[in-house]
Design a protein around this motif. Structure first.
Motif, PDB file in Angstrom:
ATOM      1  N   PRO A   1       1.037  -1.152  -0.224  1.00  0.00           N
ATOM      2  CA  PRO A   1       0.039  -0.360   0.232  1.00  0.00           C
ATOM      3  C   PRO A   1       0.450   1.051   0.122  1.00  0.00           C
ATOM      4  N   PHE A   2       0.952   1.475  -1.204  1.00  0.00           N
ATOM      5  CA  PHE A   2       2.331   2.943  -1.407  1.00  0.00           C
ATOM      6  C   PHE A   2       2.006   4.222  -1.104  1.00  0.00           C
ATOM      7  N   VAL A   3       0.246   3.601  -2.081  1.00  0.00           N
ATOM      8  CA  VAL A   3      -0.080   5.104  -2.461  1.00  0.00           C
ATOM      9  C   VAL A   3      -1.149   5.693  -1.041  1.00  0.00           C
ATOM     10  N   ASP A   4      -1.335   4.149  -0.796  1.00  0.00           N
ATOM     11  CA  ASP A   4      -2.471   4.526   0.909  1.00  0.00           C
ATOM     12  C   ASP A   4      -1.248   5.180   1.835  1.00  0.00           C
ATOM     13  N   SER A   5      -0.349   4.225   2.523  1.00  0.00           N
ATOM     14  CA  SER A   5       0.352   4.833   3.583  1.00  0.00           C
ATOM     15  C   SER A   5       1.091   5.812   3.264  1.00  0.00           C
ATOM     16  N   VAL A   6       2.067   5.775   2.126  1.00  0.00           N
ATOM     17  CA  VAL A   6       2.926   6.922   2.193  1.00  0.00           C
ATOM     18  C   VAL A   6       2.232   8.178   1.900  1.00  0.00           C
ATOM     19  N   VAL A   7       2.548   8.492   0.103  1.00  0.00           N
ATOM     20  CA  VAL A   7       1.292   9.126   0.029  1.00  0.00           C
ATOM     21  C   VAL A   7      -0.001  10.330   0.419  1.00  0.00           C
ATOM     22  N   LEU A   8      -1.047   9.147   0.862  1.00  0.00           N
ATOM     23  CA  LEU A   8      -2.039   9.658   1.228  1.00  0.00           C
ATOM     24  C   LEU A   8      -1.252   9.909   2.722  1.00  0.00           C
ATOM     25  N   GLY A   9      -1.015   8.847   3.781  1.00  0.00           N
ATOM     26  CA  GLY A   9      -1.687   8.557   4.806  1.00  0.00           C
ATOM     27  C   GLY A   9       0.391  10.265   5.570  1.00  0.00           C
ATOM     28  N   ALA A  10       1.688   9.542   5.193  1.00  0.00           N
ATOM     29  CA  ALA A  10       2.297  10.257   5.930  1.00  0.00           C
ATOM     30  C   ALA A  10       1.973  11.182   4.920  1.00  0.00           C
ATOM     31  N   GLY A  11       2.178  11.266   3.564  1.00  0.00           N
ATOM     32  CA  GLY A  11       2.070  12.707   3.453  1.00  0.00           C
ATOM     33  C   GLY A  11       1.101  14.291   3.729  1.00  0.00           C
ATOM     34  N   LEU A  12      -0.147  13.439   4.345  1.00  0.00           N
ATOM     35  CA  LEU A  12      -1.105  14.171   5.222  1.00  0.00           C
ATOM     36  C   LEU A  12      -0.873  14.708   5.801  1.00  0.00           C
ATOM     37  N   LEU A  13       0.009  13.541   7.528  1.00  0.00           N
ATOM     38  CA  LEU A  13      -0.249  14.086   8.473  1.00  0.00           C
ATOM     39  C   LEU A  13       1.174  14.629   8.999  1.00  0.00           C
ATOM     40  N   HIS A  14       2.239  15.008   7.986  1.00  0.00           N
ATOM     41  CA  HIS A  14       3.063  15.678   7.701  1.00  0.00           C
ATOM     42  C   HIS A  14       2.584  17.400   7.224  1.00  0.00           C
ATOM     43  N   ALA A  15       1.875  17.410   6.317  1.00  0.00           N
ATOM     44  CA  ALA A  15       0.727  18.424   6.385  1.00  0.00           C
ATOM     45  C   ALA A  15      -0.068  19.314   6.885  1.00  0.00           C
ATOM     46  N   THR A  16      -0.241  18.314   7.971  1.00  0.00           N
ATOM     47  CA  THR A  16      -1.646  18.662   8.667  1.00  0.00           C
ATOM     48  C   THR A  16      -0.445  19.709  10.260  1.00  0.00           C
ATOM     49  N   GLY A  17       1.343  18.971  10.243  1.00  0.00           N
ATOM     50  CA  GLY A  17       2.003  20.028  11.309  1.00  0.00           C
ATOM     51  C   GLY A  17       2.224  19.820  12.655  1.00  0.00           C
ATOM     52  N   ASN A  18       1.023  18.479  12.783  1.00  0.00           N
ATOM     53  CA  ASN A  18       0.320  19.152  14.046  1.00  0.00           C
ATOM     54  C   ASN A  18       1.836  17.460  14.782  1.00  0.00           C
ATOM     55  N   PRO A  19       2.148  17.907  16.099  1.00  0.00           N
ATOM     56  CA  PRO A  19       2.981  16.830  16.675  1.00  0.00           C
ATOM     57  C   PRO A  19       2.996  15.311  16.733  1.00  0.00           C
ATOM     58  N   VAL A  20       1.830  15.340  17.453  1.00  0.00           N
ATOM     59  CA  VAL A  20       1.156  13.458  17.281  1.00  0.00           C
ATOM     60  C   VAL A  20       0.450  13.094  15.950  1.00  0.00           C
ATOM     61  N   ALA A  21       0.576  13.881  15.175  1.00  0.00           N
ATOM     62  CA  ALA A  21       0.609  13.241  13.202  1.00  0.00           C
ATOM     63  C   ALA A  21       2.038  13.113  12.816  1.00  0.00           C
ATOM     64  N   LEU A  22       3.515  14.074  13.169  1.00  0.00           N
ATOM     65  CA  LEU A  22       4.025  13.938  12.547  1.00  0.00           C
ATOM     66  C   LEU A  22       4.669  12.702  13.115  1.00  0.00           C
ATOM     67  N   ALA A  23       4.851  12.467  14.193  1.00  0.00           N
ATOM     68  CA  ALA A  23       5.162  11.021  15.482  1.00  0.00           C
ATOM     69  C   ALA A  23       4.999  10.251  14.060  1.00  0.00           C
ATOM     70  N   ALA A  24       3.341   9.202  14.273  1.00  0.00           N
ATOM     71  CA  ALA A  24       2.740   8.792  13.056  1.00  0.00           C
ATOM     72  C   ALA A  24       3.543   8.559  11.456  1.00  0.00           C
TER      73      ALA A  24
ATOM     74  N   ALA B   1      -8.270  14.180  23.093  1.00  0.00           N
ATOM     75  CA  ALA B   1      -8.475  16.441  22.679  1.00  0.00           C
ATOM     76  C   ALA B   1      -7.505  15.619  21.739  1.00  0.00           C
ATOM     77  N   ASP B   2      -6.487  14.977  21.999  1.00  0.00           N
ATOM     78  CA  ASP B   2      -5.201  14.926  20.778  1.00  0.00           C
ATOM     79  C   ASP B   2      -5.540  14.275  19.363  1.00  0.00           C
ATOM     80  N   ALA B   3      -6.418  13.667  19.885  1.00  0.00           N
ATOM     81  CA  ALA B   3      -6.738  13.218  18.276  1.00  0.00           C
ATOM     82  C   ALA B   3      -7.510  13.935  17.037  1.00  0.00           C
TER      83      ALA B   3
END
Length: 383
Positions: free
Chosen positions: A87-110, A222-224
């Motif tokens: 699942p490269f597109v699902d997990s890396v492009v959509l997943g990690a890419g979107l999590l990074h774009a939020t700039g949220n510390p919890v998201a960045l750790a994930a 709350a941090d979700a």
């Protein structure tokens, strides 16, 4: 415009291509998809540690190598050519890419865990009746003290049964069709996830694992909340990036299908001569080649427009997806027909590639939906 790969990009392409030719067995991967885990963890580990493929398109601050759209094109086209199920597109492009774009510390750790190969993610964004529009959301998230309470459903969330993290879009304010008010939540699926979250597992036509998801009074800390009610902008950009990645994957698939079909036509004999000598079939393969070349041009257009304005990006992505959806059907169906009945057998690669091309025709929006989006986007550009 120069489309020549840089030495680094060419090295990435060559290294990944050689690895897939040598170590990615089609039958083993299909068995993993059909009756196994749904993916191959050892292959994924090699993508991370030996090739750096997972991190190639991710920012350096989460453990990636800082690659951009061109690296994304190189990687996804190669993965499509080999019919990779991981699942490269699902997990890396959509997943990690979107999590990074939020700039949220919890998201960045994930996102960092995904980049390191320690976790997978899935995005639960679309709902029944949404027509593929990300802002048409009825799933709600209401504040209750220090917690959020989620209620609603999401449809056909690919990779969800394999995921360690689930990224969920939910409405925190506004009406169901209002672009404002869409927020993003990150759910840790360890130990089955929180109470009230149900995954109804299913398999797609191309044998990928997916799930319909129901949220019934799901309580989250709350941090979700990783992106507030203005999250639709980053969600749409991540979705467009993933759409461009799937367009590139489709090009890789169609290159393989077209090449195999031409080779088969040179070997298969009818009336004592190769069927490739029949002029009517030559014309058919020329038409397949034209569809492929148009898709390649659309692929470049989409990839090079990812950093443009929202309207320019939307127009380019939708034009590419509409073009590729048409080509995927034409090339896939003609490849099967030219192979005869054996084209749909489990033993022949063509049938498996055809299933994936059929899924891509509808994945991330149909041709009709993207033509309508293209019209809207170009109207904004002209204005």
């Amino acid at each position: 415009m120069d489309f020549t790969l840089t030495p680094e990009q060419q090295l990435l392409s060559d290294g990944l291509g050689k690895f897939l030719d040598a170590r990615y067995d089609l039958q083993v991967s299909r068995d993993a998809a059909k009756v196994g885990e749904g993916w191959q963890p050892k292959i994924w580990k090699a993508f991370v540690e030996d090739l750096g493929v997972v991190g190639a398109c991710l920012p350096e601050d989460i453990g990636g190598f800082g690659g951009g759209p061109e690296e994304l094109m190189v990687v996804t086209e190669a993965l499509g050519h080999a019919l990779v199920v991981e699942p490269f597109v699902d997990s890396v492009v959509l997943g990690a890419g979107l999590l990074h774009a939020t700039g949220n510390p919890v998201a960045l750790a994930a996102a960092g865990r995904i980049a390191e190969g320690e976790a997978l993610s899935a995005l639960a964004a679309l709902e029944d009746g949404s027509g593929g529009v990300l802002s048409r959301i009825e799933t709600s998230a209401d504040r209750d003290g220090d917690e959020w309470v989620l209620n609603g459903t999401k449809a056909v969330v690919t990779t969800a049964p394999l995921a360690d993290y689930l990224i969920v879009s939910a409405r925190t304010v506004g009406e169901p069709h209002d672009p404002a008010g869409v927020s993003l939540f990150l759910i840790d699926l360890a130990d089955g996830g929180p109470k009230g979250l149900e995954l109804h597992r299913l398999r797609t036509i191309d044998d990928r694992q997916a799930a319909d998801i129901t949220f019934t009074d799901v309580r989250l800390p709350a941090d979700a909340l990783i992106a507030d009610e203005n999250a639709i902008e980053i969600l749409e950009k991540a979705w467009d990036t993933a759409t461009a990645a799937v367009v590139s994957e489709a090009v890789g698939l169609m290159r393989k299908v077209f090449t195999d079909t031409v080779e088969y036509s040179k070997q298969r004999e009818q009336f004592g001569v190769p069927i490739g000598s029949f002029q009517v079939l030559q014309h058919r393969m020329v038409d397949m080649h034209l569809e492929l070349e148009q898709s390649v041009a659309a692929q470049y257009f989409a990839i090079l427009s990812l950093e443009g304005s929202p309207a320019e990006r939307a127009a380019a992505i939708s034009a590419a997806k509409a073009t590729v959806s048409r080509a995927a059907r034409f090339i896939g169906q003609n490849a099967v027909q030219l192979h005869g009945g054996m084209g749909m057998t489990e033993e022949l690669a063509i049938g498996h590639y055809f299933k994936r091309l059929t899924a891509i025709e509808y994945e991330f929006g149909t041709a009709d939906a993207h033509l309508a989006r293209f019209a809207t986007a170009t109207a904004h550009i002209d204005a």
